[in-house]
Motif scaffolding. Sequence first.
Motif, mmCIF file in Angstrom:
data_model
loop_
_atom_site.group_PDB
_atom_site.id
_atom_site.type_symbol
_atom_site.label_atom_id
_atom_site.label_comp_id
_atom_site.label_asym_id
_atom_site.label_seq_id
_atom_site.Cartn_x
_atom_site.Cartn_y
_atom_site.Cartn_z
ATOM 1 N N HIS A 1 28.295 54.304 -50.165
ATOM 2 C CA HIS A 1 26.976 53.923 -49.658
ATOM 3 C C HIS A 1 26.503 52.619 -50.287
ATOM 4 N N LEU A 2 26.638 52.545 -51.600
ATOM 5 C CA LEU A 2 26.113 51.397 -52.341
ATOM 6 C C LEU A 2 26.912 50.128 -52.056
ATOM 7 N N ALA A 3 28.226 50.251 -51.967
ATOM 8 C CA ALA A 3 29.064 49.077 -51.725
ATOM 9 C C ALA A 3 28.794 48.476 -50.352
ATOM 10 N N ILE A 4 28.666 49.323 -49.345
ATOM 11 C CA ILE A 4 28.391 48.840 -47.992
ATOM 12 C C ILE A 4 27.028 48.159 -47.938
ATOM 13 N N ALA A 5 26.017 48.815 -48.512
ATOM 14 C CA ALA A 5 24.670 48.241 -48.508
ATOM 15 C C ALA A 5 24.628 46.941 -49.301
ATOM 16 N N ASN A 6 25.340 46.903 -50.415
ATOM 17 C CA ASN A 6 25.395 45.709 -51.244
ATOM 18 C C ASN A 6 25.995 44.537 -50.469
ATOM 19 N N TYR A 7 27.106 44.809 -49.774
ATOM 20 C CA TYR A 7 27.758 43.762 -48.976
ATOM 21 C C TYR A 7 26.823 43.246 -47.886
ATOM 22 N N ILE A 8 26.251 44.169 -47.133
ATOM 23 C CA ILE A 8 25.391 43.757 -46.018
ATOM 24 C C ILE A 8 24.177 42.990 -46.515
ATOM 25 N N ILE B 1 35.244 51.641 -46.388
ATOM 26 C CA ILE B 1 35.316 52.516 -47.567
ATOM 27 C C ILE B 1 35.280 53.952 -47.075
ATOM 28 N N GLU B 2 36.413 54.608 -47.123
ATOM 29 C CA GLU B 2 36.517 55.960 -46.571
ATOM 30 C C GLU B 2 36.234 57.009 -47.640
ATOM 31 N N ILE B 3 34.987 57.070 -48.042
ATOM 32 C CA ILE B 3 34.514 58.118 -48.949
ATOM 33 C C ILE B 3 33.376 58.821 -48.237
ATOM 34 N N SER B 4 33.369 60.135 -48.255
ATOM 35 C CA SER B 4 32.283 60.866 -47.622
ATOM 36 C C SER B 4 31.637 61.812 -48.617
ATOM 37 N N SER B 5 30.370 62.098 -48.394
ATOM 38 C CA SER B 5 29.672 63.063 -49.242
ATOM 39 C C SER B 5 30.304 64.446 -49.113
ATOM 40 N N TRP C 1 16.591 49.185 -47.679
ATOM 41 C CA TRP C 1 15.893 50.412 -48.034
ATOM 42 C C TRP C 1 16.754 51.608 -47.640
ATOM 43 N N PHE C 2 17.009 52.477 -48.604
ATOM 44 C CA PHE C 2 17.732 53.714 -48.331
ATOM 45 C C PHE C 2 16.719 54.757 -47.864
ATOM 46 N N MET C 3 16.870 55.168 -46.625
ATOM 47 C CA MET C 3 15.939 56.086 -45.995
ATOM 48 C C MET C 3 16.504 57.499 -46.117
ATOM 49 N N VAL C 4 16.034 58.252 -47.100
ATOM 50 C CA VAL C 4 16.544 59.605 -47.330
ATOM 51 C C VAL C 4 15.942 60.541 -46.283
ATOM 52 N N GLY D 1 19.832 54.720 -43.309
ATOM 53 C CA GLY D 1 19.398 56.107 -43.363
ATOM 54 C C GLY D 1 20.540 57.071 -43.563
ATOM 55 N N GLY D 2 20.203 58.244 -44.063
ATOM 56 C CA GLY D 2 21.211 59.279 -44.227
ATOM 57 C C GLY D 2 20.699 60.407 -45.089
ATOM 58 N N SER D 3 21.492 61.459 -45.163
ATOM 59 C CA SER D 3 21.104 62.589 -46.009
ATOM 60 C C SER D 3 21.433 62.314 -47.479
ATOM 61 N N PHE D 4 22.433 61.438 -47.733
ATOM 62 C CA PHE D 4 22.827 61.075 -49.101
ATOM 63 C C PHE D 4 22.973 62.347 -49.941
ATOM 64 N N ASN D 5 23.980 63.120 -49.574
ATOM 65 C CA ASN D 5 24.118 64.493 -50.068
ATOM 66 C C ASN D 5 25.474 64.768 -50.725
ATOM 67 N N PRO D 6 25.829 64.067 -51.839
ATOM 68 C CA PRO D 6 25.006 63.141 -52.627
ATOM 69 C C PRO D 6 25.302 61.678 -52.274
#
Length: 200
Positions: A23-30, A160-164, A40-43, A13-18
């Motif tokens: 986000h994708l790399a972490i979810a892909n790994y897990i 991965i230290e990237i933030s929206s 599932w990305f819960m917007v 989950g998250g605001s994904f803003n943007p």
Amino acid sequence: MEKKGKIRTGIFGGSFNPPHIGHLAIANYICEFEKLDEVWFMVSPHNPFKNESELMSDELRLKLMQLAIDEYPKFKVSDIEFYLPRPSYSINTLQKLKESYPDRLFTLIIGADNWQVFNKWKDADKIIDSFEIFVYPRGGYEIDELNLPKNVKITNSPIIEISSTFIRESFIEGKDLRFFLPEKVYTELKKHGINKTLFY
């Protein structure tokens, strides 16, 4: 916790803003290394810990997330929280998902920063008792793995230290961060005009 025959589904989950490549790399790994069937990305329409005025529109963030996952078959986007009472609380979302999809076993995916304040979440104990939780590492947030509840697991996903927030602020400063975003997300943001008005 009943697992046999259920579709193992991670909830990120998250605001994904943007939404960005972190986000994708972490979810892909897990998804691939923790043996989940899907993520599932819960917007979220409004995080209780954030000012709603900081968010791009619900519709745009949902569209950007759909563009971000492209054709990767193990990723889905959900807007279920748009139709639940606000502010959005994870316990409400998880319980609704469990009722709506009895064939699935849901796992909550959160960062180590959120785990450190998890006791402040609404009905935190109930979440821990009822759902599996995967925690991905974040720089500067140490977790005592020896004292974790049995349903909580620390993943080995890369840090991965990237933030929206960094992406929004950099775009407002005129920086070109196209490689920090999926190509389709960057193209859509350009279409709307990447500036302070868009992000705030």
